[in-house]
Design a protein around this motif. Structure first.
Motif, PDB file in Angstrom:
ATOM      1  N   ARG A   1      19.119   1.771   6.676  1.00  0.00           N
ATOM      2  CA  ARG A   1      18.331   0.564   6.470  1.00  0.00           C
ATOM      3  C   ARG A   1      17.856   0.483   5.020  1.00  0.00           C
ATOM      4  NH1 ARG A   1      12.755   0.335   9.605  1.00  0.00           N
ATOM      5  NH2 ARG A   1      12.357   2.039   8.148  1.00  0.00           N
ATOM      6  N   LEU A   2      17.900  -0.732   4.474  1.00  0.00           N
ATOM      7  CA  LEU A   2      17.348  -1.002   3.162  1.00  0.00           C
ATOM      8  C   LEU A   2      16.421  -2.211   3.248  1.00  0.00           C
ATOM      9  CD1 LEU A   2      20.432  -0.665   0.756  1.00  0.00           C
ATOM     10  CD2 LEU A   2      18.529   0.939   0.987  1.00  0.00           C
ATOM     11  N   TRP A   3      15.308  -2.142   2.528  1.00  0.00           N
ATOM     12  CA  TRP A   3      14.421  -3.288   2.392  1.00  0.00           C
ATOM     13  C   TRP A   3      14.685  -3.896   1.018  1.00  0.00           C
ATOM     14  CZ3 TRP A   3       8.946  -1.542   4.423  1.00  0.00           C
ATOM     15  CH2 TRP A   3       9.043  -1.244   5.781  1.00  0.00           C
ATOM     16  N   LEU A   4      15.078  -5.161   0.970  1.00  0.00           N
ATOM     17  CA  LEU A   4      15.532  -5.773  -0.267  1.00  0.00           C
ATOM     18  C   LEU A   4      14.643  -6.952  -0.685  1.00  0.00           C
ATOM     19  CD1 LEU A   4      19.357  -5.887   0.554  1.00  0.00           C
ATOM     20  CD2 LEU A   4      18.093  -4.059  -0.601  1.00  0.00           C
TER      21      LEU A   4
ATOM     22  N   GLY B   1       6.587  -6.730   5.260  1.00  0.00           N
ATOM     23  CA  GLY B   1       6.571  -6.325   3.880  1.00  0.00           C
ATOM     24  C   GLY B   1       7.896  -6.321   3.164  1.00  0.00           C
ATOM     25  N   THR B   2       8.929  -6.920   3.753  1.00  0.00           N
ATOM     26  CA  THR B   2      10.198  -7.009   3.032  1.00  0.00           C
ATOM     27  C   THR B   2      10.783  -8.404   3.171  1.00  0.00           C
ATOM     28  OG1 THR B   2      12.381  -6.027   2.740  1.00  0.00           O
ATOM     29  CG2 THR B   2      11.603  -6.218   4.986  1.00  0.00           C
ATOM     30  N   ASP B   3      11.617  -8.789   2.218  1.00  0.00           N
ATOM     31  CA  ASP B   3      12.239 -10.112   2.250  1.00  0.00           C
ATOM     32  C   ASP B   3      13.528 -10.104   3.075  1.00  0.00           C
ATOM     33  OD1 ASP B   3      10.218 -10.724   0.565  1.00  0.00           O
ATOM     34  OD2 ASP B   3      11.452 -11.002  -1.215  1.00  0.00           O
ATOM     35  N   ILE B   4      14.409  -9.170   2.729  1.00  0.00           N
ATOM     36  CA  ILE B   4      15.693  -9.056   3.423  1.00  0.00           C
ATOM     37  C   ILE B   4      15.814  -7.661   4.030  1.00  0.00           C
ATOM     38  CG2 ILE B   4      18.213  -9.115   3.208  1.00  0.00           C
ATOM     39  CD1 ILE B   4      16.914 -11.824   2.805  1.00  0.00           C
TER      40      ILE B   4
ATOM     41  N   GLU C   1       3.621  -5.869  -1.174  1.00  0.00           N
ATOM     42  CA  GLU C   1       3.479  -5.070  -2.380  1.00  0.00           C
ATOM     43  C   GLU C   1       3.538  -3.580  -2.065  1.00  0.00           C
ATOM     44  OE1 GLU C   1      -0.103  -6.401  -4.164  1.00  0.00           O
ATOM     45  OE2 GLU C   1       0.826  -8.156  -5.112  1.00  0.00           O
ATOM     46  N   THR C   2       2.995  -3.186  -0.911  1.00  0.00           N
ATOM     47  CA  THR C   2       3.073  -1.784  -0.502  1.00  0.00           C
ATOM     48  C   THR C   2       4.523  -1.365  -0.309  1.00  0.00           C
ATOM     49  OG1 THR C   2       0.923  -1.893   0.582  1.00  0.00           O
ATOM     50  CG2 THR C   2       2.393  -0.129   1.269  1.00  0.00           C
ATOM     51  N   ALA C   3       5.302  -2.209   0.327  1.00  0.00           N
ATOM     52  CA  ALA C   3       6.700  -1.869   0.601  1.00  0.00           C
ATOM     53  C   ALA C   3       7.505  -1.702  -0.674  1.00  0.00           C
ATOM     54  CB  ALA C   3       7.333  -2.951   1.479  1.00  0.00           C
ATOM     55  N   PHE C   4       7.179  -2.482  -1.712  1.00  0.00           N
ATOM     56  CA  PHE C   4       7.969  -2.438  -2.929  1.00  0.00           C
ATOM     57  C   PHE C   4       7.322  -1.618  -4.037  1.00  0.00           C
ATOM     58  CE2 PHE C   4       9.894  -5.933  -0.671  1.00  0.00           C
ATOM     59  CZ  PHE C   4      11.237  -5.661  -0.865  1.00  0.00           C
ATOM     60  N   GLY C   5       6.350  -0.773  -3.671  1.00  0.00           N
ATOM     61  CA  GLY C   5       5.864   0.240  -4.592  1.00  0.00           C
ATOM     62  C   GLY C   5       4.802  -0.182  -5.562  1.00  0.00           C
ATOM     63  N   TYR C   6       4.091  -1.271  -5.298  1.00  0.00           N
ATOM     64  CA  TYR C   6       3.043  -1.694  -6.201  1.00  0.00           C
ATOM     65  C   TYR C   6       1.681  -1.244  -5.679  1.00  0.00           C
ATOM     66  CZ  TYR C   6       6.589  -4.716  -8.177  1.00  0.00           C
ATOM     67  OH  TYR C   6       7.739  -5.185  -8.755  1.00  0.00           O
TER      68      TYR C   6
END
Length: 245
Positions: A164-167, A2-5, A185-190
């Motif tokens: 840790r950061l999910w970017l 669920g994350t890109d970077i 989308e779950t990871a980024f709050g949508y």
């Protein structure tokens, strides 16, 4: 998942072990195509039960491997696949049971893990280092570790501690196939409606990031309620009977 970077800031390292291990998704894929092409088919099937958050079903079905814009995308986190043991206790009225993995899926996870292990590269990080990992193109893991005995009161001198950061970059990020978008989308709050809900706003505002490790480490409690999966999977956030990971 669920994350890109994936970004890591190394603040303290363990006395022994605890290194970050990375392995190329393309290398794993190529080895699978030579040794076990049937496993590639299993990974590409959109029937893997992935733990979700803020959704009525509590899980989604998705593939772990897909191609988009001539890129191989590999989304692989065994801890978020299939039914977690904590969901089988029956204490939570909120959680819908996540399907068990099939024997073929269990075998596929084992084979991918073995190939990743034999092809991994160890990052010999030191305090102050910053690590950025393309989470779609590289698999990562952590080796076992031991912390040295530090100050009995604070314990701050020797504990392994990473932030840790999910970017995500909307302009330069990889295009994500529809079949893999739900965990992202779950990871980024949508939400399903495409905006951050009031309840999610409350969760975000009470998050605290420990720049300095706490004197006593408390393992995160299992959840299907957030992208990081550290909020309790029960009707009460203060339920001391909830399971831990």
């Amino acid at each position: 998942m669920g994350t890109d970077i994936l970004a890591l800031q190394v603040r303290q390292v363990a006395a022994k072990g605890g290194q970050t291990l990375v392995a190329s998704s393309w290398k794993i894929y190529n080895d699978l195509m030579i040794e076990r092409p049937d496993v590639v088919d299993v990974l590409a099937q959109p029937n893997w039960p992935v733990h979700m958050s803020d959704r009525k079903t509590r899980y989604t079905l998705a593939p772990l491997l897909a191609f988009e814009d001539n890129r191989l995308l590999f989304s692989f986190d065994p801890s978020r696949l299939g039914a977690h043991p904590a969901m089988k206790t029956g204490r939570s009225s909120r959680a819908t049971q996540v399907p068990e993995l099939t024997p073929a899926q269990v075998e596929a996870l084992s084979i991918v893990s073995a190939i990743a292990e034999r092809n991994n590269v160890t990052l010999d990080t030191q305090p102050g280092d910053l690590v950025f990992i393309n989470n779609w193109a590289v698999l990562h893991a952590r080796s076992a570790y031991e912390d040295a005995q530090g100050d009995e009161t604070t314990g701050l001198a020797s504990r392994r501690h990473l932030l840790r950061l999910w970017l995500h970059n909307s302009d330069q990020g990889w295009k994500i196939p529809e079949s893999m978008r739900a965990p992202w989308e779950t990871a980024f709050g949508y939400t399903d409606e495409g905006y951050i809900s009031a309840e999610q706003e409350k969760i975000v505002t009470r998050l605290k990031y420990a720049v300095v490790p706490e004197s006593k480490y408390k393992p995160a409690r299992y959840t299907t309620g957030s992208a990081a999966f550290t909020i309790v999977d029960s009707d009460s956030e203060n339920d001391e009977e909830s399971e831990t990971e």
